[in-house]
Design an enzyme around this catalytic site. Sequence first.
Site, PDB file in Angstrom:
ATOM      1  N   LYS A 142       0.844  -1.200   0.000  1.00  0.00           N
ATOM      2  CA  LYS A 142       0.000   0.000   0.000  1.00  0.00           C
ATOM      3  C   LYS A 142       0.876   1.246   0.000  1.00  0.00           C
ATOM      4  CE  LYS A 142      -3.854  -2.231   2.336  1.00  0.00           C
ATOM      5  NZ  LYS A 142      -4.401  -2.667   3.630  1.00  0.00           N
ATOM      6  N   GLN A 198      -5.135  -1.224   9.617  1.00  0.00           N
ATOM      7  CA  GLN A 198      -5.103  -2.583   9.062  1.00  0.00           C
ATOM      8  C   GLN A 198      -5.778  -3.565  10.023  1.00  0.00           C
ATOM      9  OE1 GLN A 198      -3.894  -3.363   5.990  1.00  0.00           O
ATOM     10  NE2 GLN A 198      -4.321  -5.533   6.243  1.00  0.00           N
ATOM     11  N   ASP A 220     -11.718   2.927   3.899  1.00  0.00           N
ATOM     12  CA  ASP A 220     -12.149   1.527   3.812  1.00  0.00           C
ATOM     13  C   ASP A 220     -13.646   1.425   3.564  1.00  0.00           C
ATOM     14  OD1 ASP A 220     -10.116  -0.420   4.124  1.00  0.00           O
ATOM     15  OD2 ASP A 220      -9.832   0.180   6.212  1.00  0.00           O
TER      16      ASP A 220
HETATM   17  N1  GUN Z   1      -7.447  -6.485   6.243  1.00  0.00           N
HETATM   18  C1  GUN Z   1      -7.783  -7.263   5.182  1.00  0.00           C
HETATM   19  N2  GUN Z   1      -8.453  -6.551   4.247  1.00  0.00           N
HETATM   20  C2  GUN Z   1      -8.548  -5.291   4.747  1.00  0.00           C
HETATM   21  C3  GUN Z   1      -9.113  -4.092   4.230  1.00  0.00           C
HETATM   22  O1  GUN Z   1      -9.695  -4.034   3.137  1.00  0.00           O
HETATM   23  N3  GUN Z   1      -8.989  -2.999   5.039  1.00  0.00           N
HETATM   24  C4  GUN Z   1      -8.378  -3.036   6.255  1.00  0.00           C
HETATM   25  N4  GUN Z   1      -8.328  -1.918   6.968  1.00  0.00           N
HETATM   26  N5  GUN Z   1      -7.836  -4.137   6.752  1.00  0.00           N
HETATM   27  C5  GUN Z   1      -7.921  -5.255   5.986  1.00  0.00           C
END
Ligand code: GUN
Length: 295
Positions: free
Chosen positions: A53, A97, A120
């Site tokens: 990311k 996360q 998100d």
């Molecule tokens: N962990 C796995 N997928 C995601 C996601 O799309 N967003 C976040 N914040 N954590 C994750």
Amino acid sequence: MTTVIDGKAYAQRLRETLAETVARLHSKHEMVPGLAVVLVGEDPASQVYVRNKAKQTVEVGMHSFEHRLDETTSEQTLLDLIDQLNADDKVHGILVQLPLPGHIDEFKVINAVSHDKDVDGFHLVNVGRLNTDGGGVVPCTPLGSLMMLKSHLGNLAGLHAVIVGRSNIVGKPMAALLLRENCTVTIAHSRTRDLEELCRTADILVAAVGRPQMVKGSWVKAGATVIDVGINRIQEGDRTRLVGDVDFAAAMKVAGAITPVPGGVGPMTIACLLHNTVQQAMRQAGIDVADNLID
Ligand code: GUN
């Protein structure tokens, strides 16, 4: 002929469009969108995601802020950091996360992020908007899946979509999005009866259960479009291999189109995170933003 939907290529195109938008924001409005990613603990898969990311955020010209906290960090320390990021003008998007360590209340943390900086689409305001006027931020994996579906199929109205999995991250928002596209939507889950038969009625079959190769070729209707959201590591001898929730080789023989794993939904998820960050930055600056920047 079955089409293998190339998520990597879609993601590349989306990143190119976003890079142009970011450059324009800089030259016209003197702003650089910034994304803060918070990782608590040492989960190896999460560390890989967070690294990817950050790298891609910088590649499209945005600022990336990484906050790595120890596994034993208290809930209050995390909430204090979120308050600080909510108040920081250089930060337009905040992603915490998941999963978080067991002693931290995930719901509380998700809703502590300002809904204007939620990238998100997990904040209650954005969940509510997705299910009402559609004006909020949309969760990344369903958004990326929808972009590929619309690009491949065009108008989705009237199609029967079966979503296997009812998570807040994928299954439920995917259902809301497909309903907005006028699909007839069925959400299936672990208690669903006659799952195989139900899947065979799907024009669009979305597998989001986290079980390696659970969806068999015989579950797929001839010509259906299959979106495989699963990313599962399986051990084969002394090496590991990534597989989806769908038996790809078998489904390929029946489907009209299918996303591979890796190289399908995964790359689009991160590209959509960048999309959501640009969208939030533009909203915060009062710049008109189309519902979907690549439409
Ligand atoms: N962990 C796995 N997928 C995601 C996601 O799309 N967003 C976040 N914040 N954590 C994750």
